[in-house]
Design a protein around this motif. Structure first.
Motif, mmCIF file in Angstrom:
data_model
loop_
_atom_site.group_PDB
_atom_site.id
_atom_site.type_symbol
_atom_site.label_atom_id
_atom_site.label_comp_id
_atom_site.label_asym_id
_atom_site.label_seq_id
_atom_site.Cartn_x
_atom_site.Cartn_y
_atom_site.Cartn_z
ATOM 1 N N THR A 15 -19.279 3.681 -2.832
ATOM 2 C CA THR A 15 -18.054 4.241 -2.256
ATOM 3 C C THR A 15 -17.779 3.624 -0.890
ATOM 4 O OG1 THR A 15 -18.487 6.324 -3.398
ATOM 5 C CG2 THR A 15 -16.904 6.377 -1.585
ATOM 6 N N TRP A 16 -18.824 3.482 -0.091
ATOM 7 C CA TRP A 16 -18.669 2.845 1.225
ATOM 8 C C TRP A 16 -18.243 1.389 1.078
ATOM 9 C CZ3 TRP A 16 -19.299 4.854 6.201
ATOM 10 C CH2 TRP A 16 -19.735 6.183 6.261
ATOM 11 N N GLU A 17 -18.819 0.698 0.114
ATOM 12 C CA GLU A 17 -18.451 -0.709 -0.092
ATOM 13 C C GLU A 17 -16.988 -0.842 -0.478
ATOM 14 O OE1 GLU A 17 -21.214 -1.862 -3.085
ATOM 15 O OE2 GLU A 17 -22.947 -1.536 -1.786
ATOM 16 N N LEU A 18 -16.523 0.033 -1.370
ATOM 17 C CA LEU A 18 -15.133 0.003 -1.796
ATOM 18 C C LEU A 18 -14.205 0.355 -0.641
ATOM 19 C CD1 LEU A 18 -13.439 -0.556 -4.276
ATOM 20 C CD2 LEU A 18 -13.574 1.865 -4.862
ATOM 21 N N ALA A 19 -14.605 1.333 0.167
ATOM 22 C CA ALA A 19 -13.798 1.699 1.329
ATOM 23 C C ALA A 19 -13.695 0.530 2.307
ATOM 24 C CB ALA A 19 -14.402 2.921 2.018
ATOM 25 N N GLU A 20 -14.806 -0.182 2.484
ATOM 26 C CA GLU A 20 -14.782 -1.347 3.383
ATOM 27 C C GLU A 20 -13.870 -2.438 2.842
ATOM 28 O OE1 GLU A 20 -17.924 -4.656 5.192
ATOM 29 O OE2 GLU A 20 -18.673 -2.809 4.287
ATOM 30 N N ARG A 21 -13.895 -2.637 1.525
ATOM 31 C CA ARG A 21 -13.013 -3.624 0.904
ATOM 32 C C ARG A 21 -11.544 -3.269 1.111
ATOM 33 N NH1 ARG A 21 -14.857 -8.655 -1.068
ATOM 34 N NH2 ARG A 21 -16.394 -8.393 -2.711
ATOM 35 N N CYS A 22 -11.226 -1.974 0.981
ATOM 36 C CA CYS A 22 -9.824 -1.540 0.969
ATOM 37 C C CYS A 22 -9.257 -1.313 2.364
ATOM 38 C CB CYS A 22 -9.676 -0.264 0.151
ATOM 39 S SG CYS A 22 -9.991 -0.476 -1.616
ATOM 40 N N LEU A 23 -10.103 -1.242 3.382
ATOM 41 C CA LEU A 23 -9.632 -0.911 4.719
ATOM 42 C C LEU A 23 -8.602 -1.919 5.231
ATOM 43 C CD1 LEU A 23 -9.912 1.022 7.085
ATOM 44 C CD2 LEU A 23 -11.766 -0.419 7.965
ATOM 45 N N LEU A 24 -8.908 -3.205 5.105
ATOM 46 C CA LEU A 24 -7.997 -4.239 5.599
ATOM 47 C C LEU A 24 -6.687 -4.279 4.805
ATOM 48 C CD1 LEU A 24 -7.923 -6.327 7.848
ATOM 49 C CD2 LEU A 24 -8.820 -8.014 6.244
ATOM 50 N N PRO A 25 -6.708 -4.237 3.447
ATOM 51 C CA PRO A 25 -5.439 -4.183 2.703
ATOM 52 C C PRO A 25 -4.576 -2.978 3.072
ATOM 53 C CG PRO A 25 -7.228 -4.759 1.224
ATOM 54 C CD PRO A 25 -7.853 -4.405 2.540
ATOM 55 N N ILE A 26 -5.203 -1.820 3.319
ATOM 56 C CA ILE A 26 -4.436 -0.636 3.699
ATOM 57 C C ILE A 26 -3.761 -0.860 5.051
ATOM 58 C CG2 ILE A 26 -4.641 1.791 4.393
ATOM 59 C CD1 ILE A 26 -6.841 2.075 2.279
ATOM 60 N N ALA A 27 -4.514 -1.412 6.009
ATOM 61 C CA ALA A 27 -3.954 -1.662 7.343
ATOM 62 C C ALA A 27 -2.803 -2.666 7.270
ATOM 63 C CB ALA A 27 -5.054 -2.167 8.280
ATOM 64 N N PHE A 28 -2.982 -3.731 6.492
ATOM 65 C CA PHE A 28 -1.931 -4.737 6.354
ATOM 66 C C PHE A 28 -0.705 -4.159 5.651
ATOM 67 C CE2 PHE A 28 -4.952 -8.213 7.336
ATOM 68 C CZ PHE A 28 -4.133 -8.963 8.154
ATOM 69 N N SER A 29 -0.942 -3.312 4.637
ATOM 70 C CA SER A 29 0.180 -2.694 3.920
ATOM 71 C C SER A 29 1.026 -1.858 4.862
ATOM 72 C CB SER A 29 -0.345 -1.820 2.776
ATOM 73 O OG SER A 29 -1.022 -2.598 1.817
ATOM 74 N N HIS A 30 0.356 -1.103 5.723
ATOM 75 C CA HIS A 30 1.101 -0.272 6.677
ATOM 76 C C HIS A 30 1.881 -1.131 7.668
ATOM 77 C CE1 HIS A 30 1.595 2.216 10.347
ATOM 78 N NE2 HIS A 30 1.899 3.152 9.450
ATOM 79 N N ALA A 31 1.245 -2.175 8.194
ATOM 80 C CA ALA A 31 1.914 -3.032 9.177
ATOM 81 C C ALA A 31 3.118 -3.747 8.571
ATOM 82 C CB ALA A 31 0.917 -4.043 9.738
ATOM 83 N N ILE A 32 2.935 -4.294 7.375
ATOM 84 C CA ILE A 32 4.026 -5.022 6.728
ATOM 85 C C ILE A 32 5.162 -4.073 6.352
ATOM 86 C CG2 ILE A 32 4.657 -6.374 4.688
ATOM 87 C CD1 ILE A 32 1.806 -7.509 4.740
ATOM 88 N N ALA A 33 4.811 -2.848 5.930
ATOM 89 C CA ALA A 33 5.843 -1.871 5.571
ATOM 90 C C ALA A 33 6.706 -1.519 6.777
ATOM 91 C CB ALA A 33 5.189 -0.619 5.002
ATOM 92 N N VAL A 34 6.083 -1.320 7.926
ATOM 93 C CA VAL A 34 6.832 -0.989 9.141
ATOM 94 C C VAL A 34 7.738 -2.147 9.548
ATOM 95 C CG1 VAL A 34 6.609 -0.489 11.610
ATOM 96 C CG2 VAL A 34 5.125 0.656 9.956
ATOM 97 N N ILE A 35 7.196 -3.359 9.479
ATOM 98 C CA ILE A 35 7.990 -4.542 9.864
ATOM 99 C C ILE A 35 9.174 -4.736 8.915
ATOM 100 C CG2 ILE A 35 7.934 -7.050 10.069
ATOM 101 C CD1 ILE A 35 4.983 -6.760 10.953
ATOM 102 N N LEU A 36 8.930 -4.640 7.607
ATOM 103 C CA LEU A 36 10.008 -4.829 6.632
ATOM 104 C C LEU A 36 11.086 -3.758 6.771
ATOM 105 C CD1 LEU A 36 8.187 -5.873 3.324
ATOM 106 C CD2 LEU A 36 9.736 -7.258 4.712
ATOM 107 N N ALA A 37 10.663 -2.517 6.911
ATOM 108 C CA ALA A 37 11.630 -1.425 7.044
ATOM 109 C C ALA A 37 12.478 -1.611 8.295
ATOM 110 C CB ALA A 37 10.903 -0.087 7.088
ATOM 111 N N THR A 38 11.861 -2.033 9.387
ATOM 112 C CA THR A 38 12.600 -2.264 10.636
ATOM 113 C C THR A 38 13.625 -3.378 10.461
ATOM 114 O OG1 THR A 38 10.677 -1.554 11.923
ATOM 115 C CG2 THR A 38 12.364 -2.813 13.076
#
Length: 366
Positions: A15-38
């Motif tokens: 579970t920790w390994e999967l969370a570590e894998r997904c942390l960066l994609p989640i952060a990038f998804s949020h950043a790109i979503a904010v930029i695109l929406a703006t």
């Protein structure tokens, strides 16, 4: 200091390994979503909510991450070399990788001391498994093993798929206690032998774009009294492995570290239950009289009692460790580091890495 688990805990390391894998994609998804929406709202192209875009990108990125996280290579036609098969971890890993279809070269430290284990492994495994004598401190054994592996690779295999370093020698005792001969042997087995063996086999590993898998310890990140030498050599191994990973990227070679718990590395890598206590007594008798007087027999006895817990419960569950090692060998995109340890030890390692040292000392040392 980290404490061994008295009872079996559920293995949440995946579970920790999967969370570590997904942390960066989640952060990038949020950043790109904010930029695109703006941008869309500013240009009046669309009044799209950043949250909706975030959910859409999150599903795509996490789905893609899960897909490549679970990709595995085919075992058929691939060879692996494992050191330290006279330990429980090395022995168990050899059997499991053989069952998965790999051609396994199982290295034992000496034939004399491991004859029974060699014969048992040979009987339990398939004909693909090869038994070798491999003392990682012996230049002769290293080169003999290289020649044998090179001549007995599976048909069509371009080289060695994985080199797994499971050999270790645990050195315990106060830093002032450890004789120079013991210190030198610890460095030779745990670091110099590992590095030298890797140097010799890297040409074979590069040819197959394989990987080097190293069994380390959580003690590489957690300073712990009476384990100073072991902490030091494991920290050196991890620093060396991090540099090797950067150097091997151009050839597509992965370098994977598997950090085991203190209890596993202090117990399962031992050949018999009395070796730690004998080692401690030898260290004490080799100290000069003045040093023994300053430490006192009472403190020595206390340290001896603390070491005795390493010689008990030899049936500790190694499933999380072997699972992490197999993932390091079989995953198409392995993690840089696996930590199959208890939740308590994982939290302590995170505190050691990120909290100010005075705060960490209050929590775990003082």
């Amino acid at each position: 200091m980290p404490l061994p688990s008295a009872s079996k805990e559920p293995d949440d390391s995946q579970t920790w390994e999967l969370a570590e894998r997904c942390l960066l994609p989640i952060a990038f998804s949020h950043a790109i979503a904010v930029i695109l929406a703006t941008i869309l709202n500013t240009l009046s192209i669309s009044q799209t909510s950043s949250f909706v875009l975030f959910l859409l990108l999150l599903v795509i990125s996490v789905g893609f991450t899960l897909f490549y996280h679970n990709l595995k290579v085919t075992a058929a036609g691939k060879a692996v070399l494992i050191t330290g098969c006279d330990s429980r971890v090395g022995y168990t890993l050899s059997k499991q990788l053989d069952e998965l279809g790999f051609t396994v070269f199982a290295g034992f430290n000496t034939k004399v001391e491991s004859e029974e284990a060699m014969q048992k492994l040979k009987q339990e495994a398939s004909g693909r498994l090869h038994i070798l004598q491999l003392d990682v401190t012996s230049e002769h054994d290293i080169h003999s093993t290289f020649l044998y592996v090179n001549e007995n690779l599976p048909d069509g295999a371009p080289g060695l798929w994985a080199l797994i370093h499971a050999a270790a020698w645990v050195t315990l005792g106060e830093c002032e206690w450890v004789p120079s001969s013991v210190l030198r042997r610890s460095v030779d087995i745990n670091f110099i032998g590992l590095a030298r063996l890797t140097q010799v086999f890297l040409p074979l590993i590069r040819r197959s774009k394989g990987r080097v898998v190293i069994v380390s310890s959580l003690l590489a990140r957690i300073p712990s009294p009476v384990r100073g030498i072991y902490c030091a050599v494991k920290a050196a191994v991890e620093a060396w492995a991090a540099c090797l990973r950067l150097e091997m990227r151009r050839w597509g070679v992965d370098v994977v570290i598997v950090e085991t718990s203190e209890y596993v590395s202090g117990n399962a890598w031992l050949k018999d239950n009395s070796s730690l206590l004998e080692q401690a007594r030898d260290m004490w008798t080799q100290l000069d009289p003045q040093t023994r007087k300053e430490y006192g027999q009472e403190l020595f006895q206390k340290e001896m009692l603390a070491l005795e817990r390493y010689t008990q419960k030899t049936d500790i569950d190694l499933t999380p460790v072997t699972r992490a090692l197999i993932d390091g060998v079989m995953k198409t995109f392995p993690m840089r580091k696996y930590t199959p340890v208890s939740r308590q030890e994982r939290i302590q390692a995170l505190c050691s890495d990120y909290l100010p040292k005075p705060v960490y000392d209050i929590l775990y040392v003082n």
